[in-house]
Design an enzyme around this catalytic site. Structure first.
Site, PDB file in Angstrom:
ATOM      1  N   LYS A  70       0.864  -1.183   0.000  1.00 47.06           N
ATOM      2  CA  LYS A  70       0.000   0.000   0.000  1.00 47.06           C
ATOM      3  C   LYS A  70       0.894   1.224   0.000  1.00 47.06           C
ATOM      4  CE  LYS A  70      -2.509   1.677   3.589  1.00 47.06           C
ATOM      5  NZ  LYS A  70      -3.692   1.861   4.475  1.00 47.06           N
ATOM      6  N   GLN A 141     -12.034   8.216  10.376  1.00 44.73           N
ATOM      7  CA  GLN A 141     -12.076   6.789  10.737  1.00 44.73           C
ATOM      8  C   GLN A 141     -13.200   6.470  11.719  1.00 44.73           C
ATOM      9  OE1 GLN A 141      -9.859   4.869   9.102  1.00 44.73           O
ATOM     10  NE2 GLN A 141      -9.030   6.768   8.262  1.00 44.73           N
ATOM     11  N   MET A 222      -6.081   2.988  18.260  1.00 45.25           N
ATOM     12  CA  MET A 222      -6.003   2.815  16.811  1.00 45.25           C
ATOM     13  C   MET A 222      -5.337   3.983  16.091  1.00 45.25           C
ATOM     14  SD  MET A 222      -7.382  -0.123  16.832  1.00 45.25           S
ATOM     15  CE  MET A 222      -7.256  -0.391  15.077  1.00 45.25           C
ATOM     16  N   THR A 224      -2.335   5.669  16.812  1.00 41.51           N
ATOM     17  CA  THR A 224      -0.873   5.820  16.796  1.00 41.51           C
ATOM     18  C   THR A 224      -0.247   4.840  15.820  1.00 41.51           C
ATOM     19  OG1 THR A 224      -0.837   6.683  19.028  1.00 41.51           O
ATOM     20  CG2 THR A 224       1.206   5.721  18.210  1.00 41.51           C
TER      21      THR A 224
HETATM   22  P1  NAD Z   1      -8.768  12.787  10.688  1.00 43.21           P
HETATM   23  O1  NAD Z   1      -7.765  13.774  10.289  1.00 43.21           O
HETATM   24  O2  NAD Z   1     -10.011  12.646   9.899  1.00 43.21           O
HETATM   25  O3  NAD Z   1      -9.205  13.054  12.208  1.00 43.21           O
HETATM   26  C1  NAD Z   1      -8.211  13.290  13.182  1.00 43.21           C
HETATM   27  C2  NAD Z   1      -8.809  13.120  14.550  1.00 43.21           C
HETATM   28  O4  NAD Z   1      -7.767  13.320  15.526  1.00 43.21           O
HETATM   29  C3  NAD Z   1      -9.873  14.160  14.883  1.00 43.21           C
HETATM   30  O5  NAD Z   1     -10.818  13.575  15.749  1.00 43.21           O
HETATM   31  C4  NAD Z   1      -9.082  15.240  15.614  1.00 43.21           C
HETATM   32  O6  NAD Z   1      -9.901  16.022  16.456  1.00 43.21           O
HETATM   33  C5  NAD Z   1      -8.125  14.395  16.402  1.00 43.21           C
HETATM   34  N1  NAD Z   1      -6.894  15.071  16.766  1.00 43.21           N
HETATM   35  C6  NAD Z   1      -5.927  15.503  15.930  1.00 43.21           C
HETATM   36  N2  NAD Z   1      -4.925  16.058  16.635  1.00 43.21           N
HETATM   37  C7  NAD Z   1      -5.278  15.977  17.928  1.00 43.21           C
HETATM   38  C8  NAD Z   1      -4.674  16.378  19.139  1.00 43.21           C
HETATM   39  N3  NAD Z   1      -3.492  16.996  19.143  1.00 43.21           N
HETATM   40  N4  NAD Z   1      -5.317  16.128  20.288  1.00 43.21           N
HETATM   41  C9  NAD Z   1      -6.509  15.507  20.296  1.00 43.21           C
HETATM   42  N5  NAD Z   1      -7.143  15.104  19.181  1.00 43.21           N
HETATM   43  C10 NAD Z   1      -6.528  15.343  18.027  1.00 43.21           C
HETATM   44  O7  NAD Z   1      -7.998  11.399  10.800  1.00 43.21           O
HETATM   45  P2  NAD Z   1      -8.569   9.922  10.736  1.00 43.21           P
HETATM   46  O8  NAD Z   1      -8.577   9.468   9.323  1.00 43.21           O
HETATM   47  O9  NAD Z   1      -9.823   9.827  11.539  1.00 43.21           O
HETATM   48  O10 NAD Z   1      -7.371   9.154  11.462  1.00 43.21           O
HETATM   49  C11 NAD Z   1      -7.131   9.354  12.841  1.00 43.21           C
HETATM   50  C12 NAD Z   1      -5.778   8.784  13.202  1.00 43.21           C
HETATM   51  O11 NAD Z   1      -5.788   7.377  12.961  1.00 43.21           O
HETATM   52  C13 NAD Z   1      -4.610   9.334  12.397  1.00 43.21           C
HETATM   53  O12 NAD Z   1      -3.538   9.587  13.266  1.00 43.21           O
HETATM   54  C14 NAD Z   1      -4.251   8.215  11.452  1.00 43.21           C
HETATM   55  O13 NAD Z   1      -2.902   8.236  11.069  1.00 43.21           O
HETATM   56  C15 NAD Z   1      -4.606   7.010  12.278  1.00 43.21           C
HETATM   57  N6  NAD Z   1      -4.903   5.810  11.510  1.00 43.21           N
HETATM   58  C16 NAD Z   1      -4.411   4.642  11.985  1.00 43.21           C
HETATM   59  C17 NAD Z   1      -4.659   3.470  11.287  1.00 43.21           C
HETATM   60  C18 NAD Z   1      -4.171   2.162  11.837  1.00 43.21           C
HETATM   61  O14 NAD Z   1      -4.229   1.137  11.142  1.00 43.21           O
HETATM   62  N7  NAD Z   1      -3.731   2.122  13.061  1.00 43.21           N
HETATM   63  C19 NAD Z   1      -5.394   3.493  10.103  1.00 43.21           C
HETATM   64  C20 NAD Z   1      -5.931   4.696   9.676  1.00 43.21           C
HETATM   65  C21 NAD Z   1      -5.676   5.856  10.402  1.00 43.21           C
END
Ligand code: NAD
Length: 318
Positions: A70, A141, A222, A224
């Site tokens: 990916k 997510q 999920m 980090t």
């Molecule tokens: P997004 O940008 O749509 O949403 C980000 C979320 O994080 C929001 O709820 C925002 O309010 C919150 N946020 C951002 N910075 C913050 C902070 N400093 N303090 C508190 N809250 C904060 O992102 P998303 O697509 O929902 O993804 C969220 C996270 O999940 C991302 O870090 C992404 O990299 C991670 N992710 C992990 C996996 C995995 O397999 N583990 C897969 C997809 C995404």
């Protein structure tokens, strides 16, 4: 089918049922634990300001057989332009020849496979009587996470915490069809109420303190997936029974990286969820244990999900 096949976001949205991806991801964790499938080292690089991240996750499953990667990352400025912050594409190859099999749109697939990982962790580790689900984070997510996890237990209440309250309210409205009580609170209120807690933010600082978590709670961390990110405090990591998708990622780019780096935990303290699925490990030790799944996101999740999409959609009939 003629190769390579191209599968679009619209096809993924129209054809892939979340519950089917849950089963695919559960099988994938088992394949990792049995040694049949392995992930290759992850590449993640910052490519400018304000901090887009680009990288590759790849792997190989000898039974499928499935080979691919990916490519994609996280562009935090996208949402303001009406685009998804995560952008990715899965590339599948013929393992025997290296020829291109398929290009599969990866945005929705990523959300589905990530939610499936949380759901599978809840299926195997949460208490059977878990009734309140809480989530910290209300980004792209979050609705996928909630829908996948709600299906695992008889939840009657959902608490949403997000640093921007309007986004939490919008998510609550979007999930009204779940038919359960939904409230909005602080991270502390959400954590204190939770039987199951999902954290899915892009935070670099702990959002959840150990003292907020009741005995018996299951936590799916999920968000980090990169060095430096963090969602929970170290004393919660040391208080919990630790599980993960892949130990090597948990200690390097996952939620366990900080406690591991500080010498508070060792690799042997973290159990691969696949070992629980294969019943090599008993999972939750007692109804009072706090279980924590460090869902770092492995390349094989993407490859198995894309291979499933190819098997379903690849004929090109739609
Ligand atoms: P997004 O940008 O749509 O949403 C980000 C979320 O994080 C929001 O709820 C925002 O309010 C919150 N946020 C951002 N910075 C913050 C902070 N400093 N303090 C508190 N809250 C904060 O992102 P998303 O697509 O929902 O993804 C969220 C996270 O999940 C991302 O870090 C992404 O990299 C991670 N992710 C992990 C996996 C995995 O397999 N583990 C897969 C997809 C995404």
């Amino acid at each position: 089918m003629s190769l390579p096949v191209i599968i679009t976001e619209e096809q993924v949205a129209a054809r892939i049922k979340p519950a089917a991806i849950d089963a695919v991801i559960e099988n994938m964790f088992a394949a990792m634990a049995s040694g049949q499938a392995r992930n290759f080292p992850v590449i993640r690089e910052q490519i400018g300001q304000p901090a887009p991240i680009f990288g590759f996750k790849s792997g190989f499953d000898s039974a499928g057989p499935i080979l691919g990667l990916k490519a994609g990352g996280y562009w935090p400025g996208n949402a303001a332009r009406g685009l998804t912050n995560h952008q990715s594409t899965v590339i599948l190859f013929e393992p025997g020849s290296g020829q291109l099999r398929a290009l599969v749109a990866g945005n929705r697939l990523t959300a589905l496979r990530t939610a499936a990982a949380a759901a599978v962790s809840v299926r195997h580790l949460a208490r059977d009587d878990a009734a309140t689900l809480s989530i910290v984070g209300a980004g792209a997510q979050a609705p996928f996470q909630i829908r996948a996890v709600v299906a695992q237990r008889g939840f009657d209440r959902l608490v949403i915490a997000n640093r921007t309250k309007s986004r939490a309210e919008a998510l609550a409205a979007e999930l009204a069809d779940l038919g359960i009580e939904i409230s909005i609170g602080s991270a502390e209120e959400a954590a204190r109420a939770a039987d199951v807690l999902i954290t899915i933010t892009s935070s670099f600082e702990a959002q959840v303190e150990a003292e907020w978590i009741r005995r018996g709670t299951h936590i799916a961390c999920m968000g980090t997936d990169t060095r430096g990110k963090r969602e929970v405090a170290d004393d919660l990591i040391t208080a919990a029974q630790l599980f993960t998708d892949e130990v090597a990622q948990a200690i390097s780019i996952g939620e366990c990286q900080h406690a591991f780096g500080a010498g508070l935990i060792e690799e042997k303290d973290i159990v691969a969820l696949g070992d629980v699925i294969l019943k090599r490990h008993g999972g939750r030790a007692s109804a009072d244990s706090i279980t924590l799944f460090d869902g770092t996101g492995v390349g094989l999740q993407d490859l198995f999900a894309a291979d499933y999409a190819l098997s379903l959609i690849g004929g090109g009939s739609d």
